[in-house]
Motif scaffolding. Structure first.
Motif, PDB file in Angstrom:
ATOM      1  N   PRO A   1      40.333  58.177  53.452  1.00  0.00           N
ATOM      2  CA  PRO A   1      40.143  56.651  53.436  1.00  0.00           C
ATOM      3  C   PRO A   1      40.108  55.977  52.111  1.00  0.00           C
ATOM      4  N   VAL A   2      40.690  56.743  51.270  1.00  0.00           N
ATOM      5  CA  VAL A   2      40.801  56.074  50.068  1.00  0.00           C
ATOM      6  C   VAL A   2      41.529  54.617  49.600  1.00  0.00           C
ATOM      7  N   ALA A   3      42.709  54.379  50.829  1.00  0.00           N
ATOM      8  CA  ALA A   3      43.154  53.106  50.628  1.00  0.00           C
ATOM      9  C   ALA A   3      42.391  52.265  51.370  1.00  0.00           C
ATOM     10  N   LEU A   4      41.660  52.383  52.503  1.00  0.00           N
ATOM     11  CA  LEU A   4      40.862  51.563  52.867  1.00  0.00           C
ATOM     12  C   LEU A   4      39.864  51.031  52.006  1.00  0.00           C
ATOM     13  N   ASN A   5      39.161  52.111  51.211  1.00  0.00           N
ATOM     14  CA  ASN A   5      38.139  51.709  50.200  1.00  0.00           C
ATOM     15  C   ASN A   5      38.910  50.869  49.082  1.00  0.00           C
ATOM     16  N   ALA A   6      39.846  51.224  48.810  1.00  0.00           N
ATOM     17  CA  ALA A   6      40.558  50.133  47.731  1.00  0.00           C
ATOM     18  C   ALA A   6      40.792  48.853  48.142  1.00  0.00           C
ATOM     19  N   ASP A   7      41.056  48.664  49.623  1.00  0.00           N
ATOM     20  CA  ASP A   7      41.406  47.583  49.931  1.00  0.00           C
ATOM     21  C   ASP A   7      39.896  46.678  49.942  1.00  0.00           C
ATOM     22  N   MET A   8      38.674  47.265  50.412  1.00  0.00           N
ATOM     23  CA  MET A   8      37.431  46.772  50.427  1.00  0.00           C
ATOM     24  C   MET A   8      37.180  46.344  49.000  1.00  0.00           C
ATOM     25  N   ALA A   9      37.709  47.225  48.028  1.00  0.00           N
ATOM     26  CA  ALA A   9      37.056  46.947  46.685  1.00  0.00           C
ATOM     27  C   ALA A   9      37.773  45.678  46.311  1.00  0.00           C
ATOM     28  N   ALA A  10      38.992  45.683  46.432  1.00  0.00           N
ATOM     29  CA  ALA A  10      39.994  44.453  46.092  1.00  0.00           C
ATOM     30  C   ALA A  10      39.509  42.920  46.878  1.00  0.00           C
ATOM     31  N   ALA A  11      39.093  43.176  48.097  1.00  0.00           N
ATOM     32  CA  ALA A  11      38.482  41.991  48.803  1.00  0.00           C
ATOM     33  C   ALA A  11      37.287  41.694  48.133  1.00  0.00           C
ATOM     34  N   PHE A  12      36.405  42.445  47.647  1.00  0.00           N
ATOM     35  CA  PHE A  12      35.069  42.034  47.114  1.00  0.00           C
ATOM     36  C   PHE A  12      35.413  41.394  45.564  1.00  0.00           C
ATOM     37  N   ILE A  13      36.515  41.911  45.057  1.00  0.00           N
ATOM     38  CA  ILE A  13      36.751  41.438  43.631  1.00  0.00           C
ATOM     39  C   ILE A  13      37.221  39.877  43.717  1.00  0.00           C
ATOM     40  N   ALA A  14      38.179  39.839  44.733  1.00  0.00           N
ATOM     41  CA  ALA A  14      38.549  38.499  45.131  1.00  0.00           C
ATOM     42  C   ALA A  14      37.360  37.551  45.261  1.00  0.00           C
ATOM     43  N   LYS A  15      36.478  38.080  46.235  1.00  0.00           N
ATOM     44  CA  LYS A  15      35.477  37.231  46.422  1.00  0.00           C
ATOM     45  C   LYS A  15      34.484  36.860  45.299  1.00  0.00           C
ATOM     46  N   VAL A  16      34.158  37.780  44.511  1.00  0.00           N
ATOM     47  CA  VAL A  16      33.114  37.469  43.455  1.00  0.00           C
ATOM     48  C   VAL A  16      33.693  37.188  42.142  1.00  0.00           C
ATOM     49  N   ALA A  17      35.090  37.152  41.946  1.00  0.00           N
ATOM     50  CA  ALA A  17      35.661  36.896  40.805  1.00  0.00           C
ATOM     51  C   ALA A  17      36.715  35.632  40.909  1.00  0.00           C
ATOM     52  N   GLY A  18      36.909  35.054  42.161  1.00  0.00           N
ATOM     53  CA  GLY A  18      37.565  34.047  42.512  1.00  0.00           C
ATOM     54  C   GLY A  18      39.129  34.214  42.413  1.00  0.00           C
ATOM     55  N   GLY A  19      39.717  35.501  42.232  1.00  0.00           N
ATOM     56  CA  GLY A  19      41.178  35.761  42.261  1.00  0.00           C
ATOM     57  C   GLY A  19      41.885  35.804  43.493  1.00  0.00           C
ATOM     58  N   THR A  20      43.059  36.224  43.534  1.00  0.00           N
ATOM     59  CA  THR A  20      43.699  36.586  44.658  1.00  0.00           C
ATOM     60  C   THR A  20      44.159  37.978  44.505  1.00  0.00           C
ATOM     61  N   VAL A  21      44.388  38.621  45.824  1.00  0.00           N
ATOM     62  CA  VAL A  21      44.735  39.898  45.830  1.00  0.00           C
ATOM     63  C   VAL A  21      46.305  40.072  45.915  1.00  0.00           C
ATOM     64  N   CYS A  22      47.194  40.695  44.998  1.00  0.00           N
ATOM     65  CA  CYS A  22      48.571  40.854  45.267  1.00  0.00           C
ATOM     66  C   CYS A  22      48.809  41.621  46.494  1.00  0.00           C
ATOM     67  N   PRO A  23      49.690  41.470  47.488  1.00  0.00           N
ATOM     68  CA  PRO A  23      49.956  42.264  48.571  1.00  0.00           C
ATOM     69  C   PRO A  23      50.432  43.577  48.145  1.00  0.00           C
ATOM     70  N   GLY A  24      50.312  44.663  49.055  1.00  0.00           N
ATOM     71  CA  GLY A  24      50.737  45.859  48.854  1.00  0.00           C
ATOM     72  C   GLY A  24      50.066  46.770  47.769  1.00  0.00           C
ATOM     73  N   MET A  25      50.450  48.021  47.642  1.00  0.00           N
ATOM     74  CA  MET A  25      49.997  49.070  46.819  1.00  0.00           C
ATOM     75  C   MET A  25      50.819  49.902  46.425  1.00  0.00           C
TER      76      MET A  25
END
Length: 567
Positions: free
Chosen positions: A131-155
């Motif tokens: 689940p490493v990729a899924l965990n990374a996606d979850m962290a990216a979503a949280f970062i975008a939410k708390v920091a106000g940024g946008t997540v670049c597509p893909g990894m």
């Protein structure tokens, strides 16, 4: 985990929620001239430097893995990020890294650097790579939410070897028999499914097909499943039963019987059993003045508890002497201790050391305290010799004898008060008063009587059964004789001569007096008086028979030792 900023807070949250370590880099600090960040995972170069987030400059070795750009290392894989690429208040672009690093490799790196982190502790215990990729996606979503940024597509994903779930067979009857409890099949299935396993039936009704989840790397064998099911079902619910003993019975070895006799005899002789450390100081034998001849080389410890216990003991006596000193310094003057334990020695060119089991004892002070009407005699050589003789009697050692040791043969013992213990021609050990300098080196008060015997040699020499001797029914005749001999003639020598000359009629020889007087006995002479007991097993002896045997004994002893009969 410390709260640094909202980006780090997200990675810590995922770490504690899902057990997935993450690391965030300041992208702009990694980007090259082309504006791109090129990240590689490689072994560290010999002597490569990296300043980690804790501010410490670390010198790396090739067995450590780093996250790096083409020109420098920016993080220590699985352990901690680098200081020069950390996320700060000025960071605008974040690079998120999620991985599953090798458990043993991460542990070795962490221990070698003395750097234990929340990430390293989890990688040491195993992080599921599925689940490493899924965990990374979850962290990216949280970062975008708390920091106000946008997540670049893909990894960017480098996943060379995916961990596949293990398929295990679970034999229910075997499980119940091994656990000693009748656990229902439905309870087994329920527990396994609660653990995250996929459970299905097989063609055999007694066997379950179990697929262990990848987040449980400890479930590798069928027996691992047994342990988990029993743990959740409840070990306290397993009924207490006696093990089946069909056709089985236990026996004690010959050495165990000998050890029983040793313990009982030592206690009966007034000694108390103790246990001292098997670790020793490197200079113990030198302080004891004991020769290392025959003791091999010391066995050095790779990871000693402290510098004072860096080798394995070659003799038990130093440990017992420390116990004597400990007691004496606290006002306990009468100390009688013994220990049966292993000593260790190595040989050059041999990988593994050898062990020998030894019996050692020390006696200091006296046997008891002074009373109103008498004071007990302080321990001397003969008390140690007596304890050894008691043991020899109980083990039925044949032909026990004591051979006087010269000062150069036993430098750790007081000259003139030292002897080797032998059974026939086999040396069992030694007994004597420890040299005052040796006792003083261990901060103890002299005199201290000691002995050390080889347990294996005792066991080989011991006889399991004694020869039966009838209770005498005919009277004995006692005769006394005093021999004047040179000082060099020993009691042992005289007894040997009398026993040989007396033959079957001589039952017992007992020394009852030693007298020295230049005027009456002569210079360099001593008078040794013995009580001799004559008895025949099948008849009453006549006075003529006793006189004839006694005269023959005197004649042979005088011829063999130069003795004269004192009137």
């Amino acid at each position: 985990a410390r709260s640094i900023n909202n980006i780090v807070d997200v990675t810590n949250y995922i770490l504690f929620l899902l057990g997935q370590p993450l690391h965030t880099f300041d992208f702009d600090k990694l980007a090259g001239a082309d504006g791109m960040a090129h990240i590689i995972v490689r072994p560290a170069a010999e002597g490569e430097k990296l300043t980690t987030l804790d501010g410490e400059a670390r010198e790396l070795t090739p067995d450590m893995t780093v996250i790096a750009t083409p020109d420098r290392a920016v993080a220590l894989a699985g352990v901690m990020g680098g200081l020069d690429s950390e996320v700060t208040d000025g960071t605008t672009t974040v690079l998120l890294e999620a991985a599953a690093f090798n458990r043993a490799h991460t542990s070795r790196t962490s221990r070698n650097l003395g750097l234990i982190s929340e990430a390293s502790m989890r990688y040491e215990r195993g992080v599921d790579d599925n689940p490493v990729a899924l965990n990374a996606d979850m962290a990216a979503a949280f970062i975008a939410k708390v920091a106000g940024g946008t997540v670049c597509p893909g990894m960017v994903d480098v996943w060379l070897e995916k961990t596949e779930p293990l398929d295990l067979a679970f034999r229910v009857p075997r499980f119940c028999a091994m656990m000693g409890a009748d656990i229902p099949r439905e309870d087994v299935v329920d527990i396994l499914e609660r653990l995250g396993c996929q459970v299905s039936d097989t063609a055999d009704a007694d066997v379950l097909d179990v697929v262990a989840p990848t987040f449980r790397p400890d479930l590798e064998r069928e027996i691992d499943l047994y342990e988990e099911v029993l743990r959740l079902w409840g070990m306290d619910r397993v009924p207490a039963t006696l093990p089946g003993g069909r056709g089985r019975f236990g026996v004690r070895s010959e050495l165990e019987h000998v050890m029983d006799t040793i313990n009982k005899t030592m206690c009966a002789s007034g000694l108390n059993e103790t246990m001292t450390y098997s670790f020793a100081e490197p200079g113990d034998l030198d302080r004891l003045r004991m020769s290392a001849e025959g003791l091999g080389q010391p066995v050095e410890l790779i990871n000693p508890l402290n510098a004072d216990q860096s080798v394995m003991r070659q003799s038990i006596i130093p440990g017992l002497l420390r116990s004597v000193a400990y007691n004496q310094s606290r006002g306990v003057k009468n100390v009688q201790l013994y220990e049966a334990g292993a000593v260790f020695f190595a040989h050059e060119g041999k990988k593994e050391p050898k062990e020998r089991r030894r019996l050692a004892g020390v006696l200091a002070g006296a046997m008891g305290d002074a009373g109103w009407n008498a004071a007990p005699a302080p321990f001397d050589f003969f008390d140690g010799k007596g304890a050894v003789e008691n043991l020899a009697r109980e083990l039925a050692l044949p032909k026990l004898r004591f051979k006087a040791l010269a000062a150069d043969e036993a430098p750790h013992l007081q000259p003139g008060r030292a002897a080797a213990v032998l059974s026939g021609g086999v040396e069992l050990g030694w007994v004597g008063e420890l040299h005052p300098l040796a006792v003083d080196a261990f901060d103890a008060d002299a005199p201290v009587v000691a002995f050390e015997l080889d347990v294996e040699a005792l066991a080989r020499a011991a006889r399991p059964a004694r020869d039966y001797v009838d209770v005498p029914t005919f009277p004995a005749v006692s005769m006394d004789v005093a021999f004047v001999v040179d000082e060099a003639v020993t009691h042992e020598r005289l007894v040997q001569c009398m026993t040989s000359a007396g033959g079957k009629l001589l039952e017992d020889v007992r020394l009852f007096d030693v007298y020295r007087d230049e005027a009456r006995v002569g210079a360099g002479k001593k008078s040794m008086a013995y009580s001799l007991t004559y008895r025949a097993a099948d008849r009453t002896l006549t006075s003529e028979e006793v006189d004839k045997a006694h005269e023959r004994l005197i004649k042979k002893v005088s011829a063999a030792t130069g003795a004269e009969v004192r009137g």
